[in-house]
Design a protein around this motif. Structure first.
Motif, short mmCIF file in Angstrom:
data_model
loop_
_atom_site.label_atom_id
_atom_site.label_comp_id
_atom_site.label_asym_id
_atom_site.label_seq_id
_atom_site.Cartn_x
_atom_site.Cartn_y
_atom_site.Cartn_z
N THR A 70 6.62 -5.55 -1.98
CA THR A 70 5.18 -5.68 -1.83
C THR A 70 4.88 -6.43 -0.53
O THR A 70 5.48 -7.45 -0.22
CB THR A 70 4.58 -6.44 -3.03
N SER A 80 -0.02 -4.56 -0.92
CA SER A 80 0.27 -3.13 -1.01
C SER A 80 1.76 -2.88 -1.24
O SER A 80 2.59 -3.61 -0.72
CB SER A 80 -0.13 -2.44 0.29
N PRO A 81 2.08 -1.84 -2.01
CA PRO A 81 3.51 -1.51 -2.16
C PRO A 81 4.04 -0.93 -0.86
O PRO A 81 3.32 -0.27 -0.12
CB PRO A 81 3.50 -0.48 -3.27
#
Length: 176
Positions: free
Chosen positions: A169, A174-175
């Motif tokens: 992450t 956000s991934p």
């Protein structure tokens, strides 16, 4: 004015001024009208905008019949539904949304959009609604975004972390 009075019956608010006839003023703070119910109803995405004038006419016809039935004198300077006292507006809307009425779905749809304006500000972005101090979102305690416009929640809503953060992450959440 008729549709404002209907919206105010669904989610009541306070009068905008002492001579405000549409809003009955039975509740403190902003209700459906202050939350943008008319803007939402008139938005093309709802699919109801074209039907609003006939609904207002029908609502006033029902209000006139209701007043006649109960021996109520209506102020002729405002539309019949607006002229009804708050408790009579409520009773009439309960009748219009009662099971077994052939036109029930139309009145429920109108009420649904009035509620949506209050509880979700469906006609505008959440960030814009909160920046404008949207009464419904503030009443529900909806958190304002951080200064950069993003929502972050430093405390877990369940009082504990439910899962560990994925190792990939990014700092923005956000991934990868």
């Amino acid at each position: 004015m008729t549709l404002e009075a209907f919206a105010d019956t669904i989610v009541p608010g306070e009068k905008r001024s002492p001579d405000d006839h549409a809003i009955a003023g039975v509740s403190a703070g902003g209700g459906a009208v202050a939350s943008g119910a008319l803007e939402l109803l008139q938005h093309p995405a709802t699919g109801v905008a074209v039907g609003l004038p006939p609904l207002a006419i029908a609502l006033n016809d029902h209000a006139t019949a209701y007043a006649d039935e109960h021996g109520l004198a209506l102020d002729g300077s405002v539309p019949p539904f607006v002229a009804l006292a708050a408790e009579h507006r409520t009773t009439l809307v309960q009748r219009l949304t009662a099971r077994g009425r052939p036109d029930r779905e139309g009145w429920i749809l109108l009420a649904l959009f009035c509620t949506m304006a209050f509880d979700s500000a469906a006609h505008m972005s959440t960030a814009d609604a909160l920046a404008a101090n949207h009464p419904g979102l503030l009443t529900m305690g909806f958190a304002k975004p951080d200064a950069d416009g993003l929502w972050r929640f430093p405390q877990y809503s369940y009082g504990r972390e439910l899962a560990r953060l994925h190792p990939d992450t990014t700092p923005s959440g956000s991934p990868a």
